[in-house]
Scaffold this motif. Structure first.
Motif, PDB file in Angstrom:
ATOM      1  N   LYS A  99       0.817  -1.217   0.000  1.00 13.04           N
ATOM      2  CA  LYS A  99       0.000   0.000   0.000  1.00 13.04           C
ATOM      3  C   LYS A  99       0.848   1.263   0.000  1.00 13.04           C
ATOM      4  CE  LYS A  99      -2.371  -1.286   3.668  1.00 13.04           C
ATOM      5  NZ  LYS A  99      -1.971  -2.710   3.776  1.00 13.04           N
ATOM      6  N   HIS A 100       2.119   1.139   0.322  1.00 15.76           N
ATOM      7  CA  HIS A 100       2.999   2.304   0.385  1.00 15.76           C
ATOM      8  C   HIS A 100       3.829   2.486  -0.883  1.00 15.76           C
ATOM      9  CE1 HIS A 100       2.903   1.541   5.018  1.00 15.76           C
ATOM     10  NE2 HIS A 100       1.811   2.148   4.584  1.00 15.76           N
ATOM     11  N   GLN A 101       3.547   1.700  -1.928  1.00 13.98           N
ATOM     12  CA  GLN A 101       4.330   1.758  -3.164  1.00 13.98           C
ATOM     13  C   GLN A 101       3.586   2.534  -4.247  1.00 13.98           C
ATOM     14  OE1 GLN A 101       7.374   0.608  -2.601  1.00 13.98           O
ATOM     15  NE2 GLN A 101       6.561  -0.025  -0.601  1.00 13.98           N
ATOM     16  N   SER A 102       4.345   3.103  -5.162  1.00 16.15           N
ATOM     17  CA  SER A 102       3.768   3.857  -6.281  1.00 16.15           C
ATOM     18  C   SER A 102       4.159   3.198  -7.592  1.00 16.15           C
ATOM     19  CB  SER A 102       4.296   5.305  -6.276  1.00 16.15           C
ATOM     20  OG  SER A 102       3.970   5.941  -5.055  1.00 16.15           O
ATOM     21  N   HIS A 103       3.229   3.204  -8.561  1.00 13.13           N
ATOM     22  CA  HIS A 103       3.570   2.595  -9.842  1.00 13.13           C
ATOM     23  C   HIS A 103       4.286   3.595 -10.742  1.00 13.13           C
ATOM     24  CE1 HIS A 103      -0.369   4.350 -11.166  1.00 13.13           C
ATOM     25  NE2 HIS A 103       0.248   4.425 -12.334  1.00 13.13           N
ATOM     26  N   THR A 104       5.042   3.051 -11.676  1.00 12.18           N
ATOM     27  CA  THR A 104       5.892   3.841 -12.569  1.00 12.18           C
ATOM     28  C   THR A 104       5.043   4.701 -13.498  1.00 12.18           C
ATOM     29  OG1 THR A 104       7.607   2.161 -12.462  1.00 12.18           O
ATOM     30  CG2 THR A 104       7.677   3.670 -14.337  1.00 12.18           C
TER      31      THR A 104
END
Length: 375
Positions: A99-104
């Motif tokens: 949940k703390h990750q962002s997509h490219t």
């Protein structure tokens, strides 16, 4: 029928971690460009900003693949170190929260996020894909049907994802559980011909539900981009030599199946239900428990299975100049996979009195060390 090239290509996905906190880190500005200055199109961003993907050139044999993979891993590591980062070749980060990750920020990944919603956002996983050169379409489909039998074996031997968000899942490949939430995944259908494959996938591509077959993510598939059969079921291997062993076994199995075909023989076909049971056993137990031998009607322990696999493809491994690599399958079956070693690292940290988060950081330290083991 002309003999296929059985050339080899390996794709791997890595996670980037901060060397101080051991937490996931987004690829910093200029990182991919710096890598590409050395590796050109052999390196690319992945769906999440904490991931990076590499791909070898077409390799004639496992020796060339070793040189390629060592160069790729070393280069990624060198550029990451300039930013205080380190790559790890593991299918799930032991502690990170998706949940703390962002997509490219890339059109393909914006579309993936839009089309798949929350299922895509959970894809904090990495895999390894092995391409074997088989130019004849009919042969690719025929070998895909037969190769499906061995996919659970490859998954078990590659398993590297026992932890998820700081918890031991009890599985050796939790990555498969996450990936199977996507559509068009799992074991491929049992196509009788290339024409049947084209008709079937054509239903959804003609309706523009997907733009092409690169959005079909079966455990094994005819590559959309290359004249290869692409095996996708494997977790990514922290150790370079383990990755090469799995690639060599994959290559040798396909040559063995081709040899049967040239003698008007074939590997006996079993339904997806039965192969799926072995797939689950591989996902759950890795090499700690056996798989079902459907001919014998019994569960066979993995060291015995490994020995049978080596003897089955020995002649083909010699022809492909990868016998040493294939024989390491016995070692993996006996000593365990990355999942085994990660649990051992966590247990050692626990016995030293460290708390859960510290145990998981100790696992990351172990994974960083393994990534550099054979470089």
């Amino acid at each position: 029928m002309d003999r296929p090239a059985f050339s080899l290509g390996i794709e791997e996905e890595y996670l980037l971690v901060d060397v101080d906190s051991r937490a996931l880190a987004e690829a910093p500005e200029g990182f991919i460009d710096a890598c590409r200055s050395d590796l050109s199109e052999q390196v690319s961003p992945e769906f999440l900003q904490c991931q990076v993907e590499i791909g070898t050139k077409i390799c004639a044999n496992i020796g060339e693949a070793r040189d390629e993979l060592r160069h790729l891993r070393s280069t990624i590591s060198r550029h990451a170190a300039r930013h205080g980062l380190a790559p790890i070749a593991v299918s799930c980060h032991p502690l990170a929260d998706w949940k703390h990750q962002s997509h490219t920020d890339k059109d393909r990944y914006h579309a993936l996020n839009r089309d798949l919603g929350g299922v895509a956002r959970r894809l904090l996983i990495c895999g390894c894909h092995v391409h074997v050169g088989i130019e004849d379409d009919a042969l690719r489909i025929d070998l895909m049907r037969q190769m499906s039998y061995f996919l659970p074996h490859l998954l078990a031997l590659s398993s590297s994802s026992p932890f998820w968000q700081g918890e031991d899942t009890g599985l050796h490949s939790y990555r498969i559980s996450v990936f199977d939430n996507l559509p068009r995944t799992g074991l491929p259908p049992d196509f009788a011909s290339w024409a049947e494959y084209q008709r079937t996938v054509g239903v959804i591509t003609d309706l523009e539900l997907i733009e092409d077959t690169s959005k079909i993510w079966w455990d094994i598939r005819p590559s959309h981009q290359y004249p290869t059969l692409e095996t996708r079921i494997m977790d990514v291997s922290p150790r370079l030599e383990d990755a090469l062993t799995l690639a060599a076994l994959n290559q040798s199995l396909l040559r063995m199946l081709w040899g049967l075909r040239t003698r008007n023989q074939r590997w006996r076909s079993y339904g997806r239900f039965l192969i799926g049971e072995n797939r689950w056993r591989a996902q759950r137990y890795g090499v700690d428990e056996g798989l079902i031998d459907f001919g014998l009607g019994e569960i066979v322990d993995f060291p015995r299975l490994a020995d049978e696999l080596v003897r089955l493809v020995e002649e083909d491994a010699v022809a492909l100049e990868c016998l040493d690599e294939v024989q390491r399958v016995r070692e993996i079956a006996t000593e365990g996979t990355s999942a085994t070693r990660q649990r051992a690292a966590a247990a050692a940290a626990r016995e030293a009195g460290l708390d859960r988060d510290q145990q998981m950081r100790a696992v990351v330290d172990h994974l960083i060390e393994e990534f550099h083991l054979d470089l």
